[in-house]
Design a protein around this motif. Structure first.
Motif, PDB file in Angstrom:
ATOM      1  N   SER A  54       0.801  -1.226   0.000  1.00  0.00           N
ATOM      2  CA  SER A  54       0.000   0.000   0.000  1.00  0.00           C
ATOM      3  C   SER A  54       0.833   1.275   0.000  1.00  0.00           C
ATOM      4  O   SER A  54       0.303   2.354  -0.212  1.00  0.00           O
ATOM      5  N   LYS A  90      -2.741   1.689  -4.399  1.00  0.00           N
ATOM      6  CA  LYS A  90      -3.767   2.267  -3.520  1.00  0.00           C
ATOM      7  C   LYS A  90      -5.149   2.188  -4.151  1.00  0.00           C
ATOM      8  O   LYS A  90      -6.140   1.938  -3.465  1.00  0.00           O
ATOM      9  N   GLU A  91      -5.228   2.363  -5.466  1.00  0.00           N
ATOM     10  CA  GLU A  91      -6.516   2.241  -6.164  1.00  0.00           C
ATOM     11  C   GLU A  91      -7.043   0.823  -6.086  1.00  0.00           C
ATOM     12  O   GLU A  91      -8.225   0.598  -5.844  1.00  0.00           O
ATOM     13  N   ALA A 108      -8.251   0.105  -2.574  1.00  0.00           N
ATOM     14  CA  ALA A 108      -9.558   0.729  -2.338  1.00  0.00           C
ATOM     15  C   ALA A 108     -10.667  -0.076  -3.003  1.00  0.00           C
ATOM     16  O   ALA A 108     -11.733  -0.295  -2.417  1.00  0.00           O
ATOM     17  N   THR A 155     -13.560  -2.018  -0.857  1.00  0.00           N
ATOM     18  CA  THR A 155     -14.975  -1.763  -1.129  1.00  0.00           C
ATOM     19  C   THR A 155     -15.695  -3.076  -1.385  1.00  0.00           C
ATOM     20  O   THR A 155     -16.792  -3.303  -0.889  1.00  0.00           O
TER      21      THR A 155
END
Length: 186
Positions: free
Chosen positions: A86, A93-94, A97, A101
């Motif tokens: 990370s 990071k995308e 995420a 989610t």
């Protein structure tokens, strides 16, 4: 040991190339993220690594466990791993995420266990689609051991307790930090 690991990864890549129909998870959401990462040529340089092991490959890599009739390895259909550093890049990071989610997406997965130990956070989710008996189950596992976060997707005829055992195995080295699963328990 590195030669064995390199051989295993090369063999898995060849197997996936030759038998792409074996590489399917029951969750389209997870599979789409996995394919997106695999399609990115610089994913490893961007701090994201993927592993896909179909049942046939698991049996080759771990013949002792495969020889046991009731072994979990014989009931595991596919094993996916996405390991993310990370701190490496925006790309990492995308993807982190996106996967975070997905793991909190109530309509696809339900939380089975959430725990923290030795500054490592563990979460196990079970797919909502396949709670019926005699159907393949899908589990999404997140192990957060900063700076690495690993996501696993396991599909097979296995129970939540068996998945939990993959995580709870203690390393003989008390200083070792887990960012993977103990596949010897399969």
């Amino acid at each position: 040991m590195k030669k064995i690991t390199l051989f295993s990864v090369a063999t898995a890549a060849l197997f996936i190339f030759l038998f792409p129909t074996q590489a399917s998870a029951q969750s389209e959401d997870f599979l789409n993220i996995f394919k997106k990462i695999q399609a990115q040529e610089t994913a490893v340089q961007n701090g994201v690594e993927t592993v896909l092991l179909p049942n046939e490959m698991l049996k080759i890599v771990m013949p002792k466990q495969a020889g046991k009739t009731q072994s979990v390895i014989n009931r595991t259909h596919t094993f996916y791993q996405i390991k993310i550093n990370s701190h490496r890049s925006n790309y990492a990071k995308e993807r982190l995420a996106e996967l975070a989610t997905l793991s909190h997406y109530d309509r696809a997965y339900t939380l089975y266990v959430k725990s923290s130990a030795d500054n490592i956070n563990y979460e196990i989710y079970q797919s909502v689609k396949n709670h019926k008996n005699n159907k393949k189950k899908e589990y999404l596992i997140r192990i957060d051991n900063q700076p690495f976060v690993s996501f696993f997707n396991i599909v097979g005829y296995i129970t939540p307790v068996e998945v939990l055992n993959l995580i709870l195995q203690k390393s003989p080295d008390p200083e070792a930090k887990t960012d993977s699963l103990d596949l010897t328990m399969l």
